[in-house]
Structure formats: C-alpha cells, structure tokens
Design a protein around this motif. Structure first.
Motif: not given
Length: 273
Positions: A100-105, A228-229, A266-271
């Motif tokens: 799950i490298f990118q959270y939410g993605v 989320n949207a 939880m979204v990393p700074p790069e996101q």
C-alpha cells in the motif's frame, strides 16, 4: 523453522467523530491482557505492532465492539514481518507500508492489515482478514482485499517465500471466475442470493469501480479530500443498482451516508501537493 505466533486484529473508530468506519491494525499480543504504551515498549517486550497506516493505539474499542477485537489466528512471524515491517510508523518507514505504497491510492488500513494477516494463510486454513471492521466492505469494494497493487503484492509474497496469493476473482462481464470470491463478493452473494440479475449488475459495477480506482492519477498525487470525494462517488454509484435494504446489508451504511475512508493526517507530505 520459522516461529509460529498468534496474530491479533484490532479496531478503533476512524478519525472523524461518529464515523461509520474503523481503523484496523495487527499485533502479536492480546492488548486486552497487556496494553503497551508505545511501540518501543512493544519491541522491548519482544512483541510486534503493525501500524497499518495509523497511529499507535494501546487498546482497541468501537461503539459496537468495546474491545475492538476482530479476530486471531496462528501465523508465520517471519512472513508477517517480511510482508510489512512491524514496530514502525507507515508514514515514516516505507517498509511498513507493504504494497500500500500510497495511502488512499493503493488501499487503506484495512488492506494493509490484511497483508500482515496473509501470514496466517496455510494449507486448509484461509487467511484471517479484518472483515468484521466497520467500513470494511466499503474499502474492499474499491480497493479489494489486499489493495490495488496486485502485481507488486504477488511479488512481495514470492520474495518473502509465502504461499501464493489468492487468484484474482473475475466477477462478471465475460470474465471467468478464478478462485473463491473475496470478502466483498462473498458478502454480496450472500445478501443477493436468489437475485442473479442484481448480483451481476453489482459485480460488474465493481469491476469498473476497481479498474477506475487503479488508474494512475495525472499530475500530483491527490489529497485526502480529493480521494474521499472520489470514493464517495464510487460508493454512491452502487446505490443505483441496489435497493436501500440491500445496500445497507452489504455496505453497513444507508445510501447517501457520508463516508471518509482517508485520514488526512495519514497522507504523506509528498501527497496532495
């Protein structure tokens, strides 16, 4: 011989007050018996805590589940640690993200907890999942059981020497079934038993939903608000093919309920840039 331990799955309410979604994580200890204050204490005790894209929680507990206990099952500790690094914050340590490298993605906490719990899979024993968590059927509808990075997840399992991942389940739309249904499909088939047309429509929509969710985002990685949207829109589409009671029985919420799967913290700074 690799050590066999008991893996425990837990839940607490997600980040929004009154949310119908739980955050999930995994430990090698029963926090109803021993509640460690932080991951340093866990490590010093020779135990493991998998953050699963969340903060540290000494104990679990949700409104319908006072202890937050979701299940336990014996598993291979070396495999669990190889799939996802324990006692390390997913926001700070890439190895603690599994695939799950990118959270939410690629997925959320539910999918990452399930990756840890793949260490409980054995001949004649299905892997434990966090299917009893609130909101799980919503996240599973979009991200599947183990996240959208299927090839990377299969490669991670092979590298770690674990049992082969479950075959992808093709649901409808001219695709042949390959293996048992996943958690979401199993729930849908249970609720819609005797309604083949509605089931076919829902599962075909899910194929499209996951295909859409797996598409690469143009430009910068999206923010939690955008994700989320997007997820809300995908969930709302399922309400078009289901009656209210069917939707509630499958997803655990009423049609139109605002559901936020993605925790902005939880979204990393790069996101989101």
């Amino acid at each position: 011989m690799a050590p066999i331990v008991t893996l425990y799955a837990w839940a607490v309410p997600a980040f929004v007050a009154g949310s119908p979604v739980d955050h999930t994580w995994v430990t090698t200890y029963d926090n109803r018996q021993t509640a460690y204050p932080n991951d340093q204490a866990v490590a010093q005790a020779g135990q493991d805590y998998w953050y699963c894209w969340g903060g540290f929680h000494p104990t679990g507990g949700t409104p319908p589940n006072p202890t937050g206990f979701l299940g336990q099952q014996s598993g291979d500790l070396a495999l669990a640690r190889c799939y996802v690094r324990s006692n390390a914050d997913s926001r700070q340590v890439p190895a603690a993200r599994g695939t799950i490298f990118q959270y939410g993605v690629d997925g959320v906490c539910h999918q990452l907890a399930n990756q840890v719990l793949w260490a409980t899979a054995a001949p004649g024993q299905a892997a434990l999942t966090v299917s009893n968590a609130r909101g799980y059927m919503i996240s599973s509808y979009i991200y599947g059981t183990y996240g959208l990075q299927a090839a990377a997840w299969a490669a991670r399992i092979a590298t770690c020497g674990g049992p082969a991942p479950p075959p992808a389940t093709a649901t409808m739309g001219g695709m042949a079934m390959a293996g048992p249904p996943d958690d979401f499909e199993a729930r849908a088939r249970e609720v819609l038993a005797g309604q083949p047309d509605t089931l076919a429509n829902l599962l075909a929509l899910r194929v499209d939903t996951r295909r859409f969710a797996a598409q690469a985002w143009p430009g910068a990685t999206p923010s939690a608000e955008t994700l989320n949207a997007r997820n809300q829109h995908l969930l709302d589409q399922a309400a078009v093919v289901l009656r209210k009671e069917e939707f509630e029985a499958i997803f655990g919420v009423a049609p139109g309920t605002k559901v936020e799967l993605i925790d902005p913290t939880m979204v990393p700074p790069e996101q989101g840039r």
